[in-house]
Write a protein that holds these residues in place. Structure first.
Motif, short mmCIF file in Angstrom:
data_model
loop_
_atom_site.label_atom_id
_atom_site.label_comp_id
_atom_site.label_asym_id
_atom_site.label_seq_id
_atom_site.Cartn_x
_atom_site.Cartn_y
_atom_site.Cartn_z
N LEU A 38 39.80 26.31 30.10
CA LEU A 38 39.87 27.70 29.67
C LEU A 38 39.43 28.74 30.75
CD1 LEU A 38 37.44 26.76 26.60
CD2 LEU A 38 39.88 26.70 26.58
N MET A 39 40.16 29.83 30.54
CA MET A 39 39.85 30.97 31.46
C MET A 39 39.39 32.15 30.61
SD MET A 39 42.95 29.61 33.40
CE MET A 39 43.31 29.10 31.97
N CYS A 40 38.33 32.97 31.16
CA CYS A 40 37.76 33.95 30.51
C CYS A 40 37.10 34.78 31.28
CB CYS A 40 36.48 33.26 29.53
SG CYS A 40 36.86 31.75 28.47
N SER A 53 26.92 23.48 33.65
CA SER A 53 27.55 22.79 32.28
C SER A 53 26.42 23.10 31.15
CB SER A 53 27.40 21.28 32.44
OG SER A 53 26.47 20.79 32.61
N ILE A 54 27.22 23.00 29.98
CA ILE A 54 26.52 23.15 28.73
C ILE A 54 27.03 22.06 27.70
CG2 ILE A 54 28.35 24.98 27.96
CD1 ILE A 54 25.82 26.35 26.52
N ARG A 56 35.31 27.32 38.34
CA ARG A 56 35.07 28.23 39.49
C ARG A 56 35.19 29.64 38.58
NH1 ARG A 56 40.75 26.54 40.27
NH2 ARG A 56 42.14 28.44 39.53
N TYR A 57 34.76 30.58 39.81
CA TYR A 57 34.83 31.93 39.27
C TYR A 57 35.80 32.84 40.43
CZ TYR A 57 33.30 36.73 38.63
OH TYR A 57 33.38 38.39 38.51
N MET A 58 36.63 33.40 40.00
CA MET A 58 37.63 34.07 41.29
C MET A 58 37.98 35.42 40.47
SD MET A 58 40.31 32.90 43.77
CE MET A 58 41.21 31.77 42.67
N ARG A 59 37.92 36.60 41.30
CA ARG A 59 38.47 37.70 40.75
C ARG A 59 38.02 38.28 39.29
NH1 ARG A 59 43.57 36.52 44.18
NH2 ARG A 59 43.74 35.36 42.38
N GLY A 60 37.07 38.07 38.75
CA GLY A 60 36.73 38.34 37.46
C GLY A 60 36.92 37.48 36.47
N ILE A 61 37.50 36.04 36.81
CA ILE A 61 38.12 35.23 35.81
C ILE A 61 36.96 34.08 35.96
CG2 ILE A 61 39.85 33.80 34.99
CD1 ILE A 61 40.29 36.66 34.30
N TRP A 62 36.39 33.50 35.05
CA TRP A 62 35.84 32.16 34.97
C TRP A 62 36.67 31.35 34.54
CZ3 TRP A 62 30.37 32.25 36.02
CH2 TRP A 62 29.83 33.66 36.15
N LYS A 63 36.74 29.76 35.12
CA LYS A 63 37.49 28.78 34.41
C LYS A 63 36.42 27.71 34.27
CE LYS A 63 41.54 26.23 35.63
NZ LYS A 63 42.63 25.86 36.64
N LEU A 86 30.58 19.81 21.82
CA LEU A 86 31.08 20.47 22.78
C LEU A 86 30.70 20.54 24.41
CD1 LEU A 86 31.03 23.26 20.26
CD2 LEU A 86 33.02 21.99 20.45
N ASN A 87 31.47 20.22 25.30
CA ASN A 87 31.04 20.05 26.54
C ASN A 87 31.87 20.82 27.39
OD1 ASN A 87 29.04 17.38 26.16
ND2 ASN A 87 30.99 16.84 25.10
N VAL A 88 31.44 21.69 27.85
CA VAL A 88 31.93 22.74 29.06
C VAL A 88 31.28 22.79 30.31
CG1 VAL A 88 32.57 25.10 29.32
CG2 VAL A 88 32.68 24.19 27.19
N THR A 89 32.21 22.70 31.39
CA THR A 89 31.77 22.48 32.77
C THR A 89 32.28 23.55 33.61
OG1 THR A 89 31.56 20.11 32.78
CG2 THR A 89 31.38 21.19 34.94
N PHE A 90 31.51 24.21 34.18
CA PHE A 90 31.91 25.51 35.19
C PHE A 90 32.70 24.94 36.26
CE2 PHE A 90 31.03 28.08 38.92
CZ PHE A 90 31.79 28.96 38.58
#
Length: 154
Positions: A143-145, A37-38, A119-126, A113-117
């Motif tokens: 968010l997906m990036c 998280s951040i 998952r990561y799958m097939r090149g996409i971070w959620k 601004l609070n962001v929590t990881f």
């Protein structure tokens, strides 16, 4: 990665994100737990260029700009994940799910601004992302990036 070593002040943020005025939406990273998280902040001032048209009689930060601030914060979390060639890396916003706006953000507010990881799958971070003002939720979304390397010629 040690949090003290990161020193995510505006100078470090400028080395990690390609955004510049008037589109840089993160002023400082307050907390960072790599891989998890951040927490960052955006000081919202009346001098933001979008306030001249949104709205002249009562300035309100556009929801899309709040989402952009959350996406930039997510990018900073992604860049903390591993050592990368930041100068040749671009971070692309590829999706938003469940975006909800619950409070108006006005000049003088401090957007946390609070962001929590998630998952990561097939090149996409959620990520799960929440923006707050004075402890009250202003916006939340998933968010997906993705991260892409640029060619040296670009």
């Amino acid at each position: 990665m040690n949090i003290e070593k990161l020193n995510f002040d505006i100078h470090k943020i400028l080395t990690l994100l390609p955004h510049r005025y008037p589109f840089l939406m993160v002023d400082r990273v307050l907390e960072l737990e790599p891989h998890k998280s951040i927490k960052a902040l955006k000081n919202v001032t009346v001098n933001e260029p979008f306030f001249t048209g949104h709205f002249p009689q009562r300035p309100v930060m556009p929801g899309v700009m709040i989402l952009e601030a959350l996406a930039q914060t997510a990018a900073l979390l992604t860049f903390s994940e591993e050592e990368q060639d930041f100068e040749n890396t671009l971070y692309y916003f590829v999706g938003i799910d469940g975006a909800r706006f619950k409070r108006v953000v006005e000049p003088g507010d401090q957007l946390i601004l609070n962001v929590t990881f998630e998952r990561y799958m097939r090149g996409i971070w959620k990520f799960k992302a929440v923006a707050e003002v004075e402890g009250s939720v202003a916006c939340e979304a998933e968010l997906m990036c993705t991260v892409k390397k640029m060619d040296a010629a670009q």
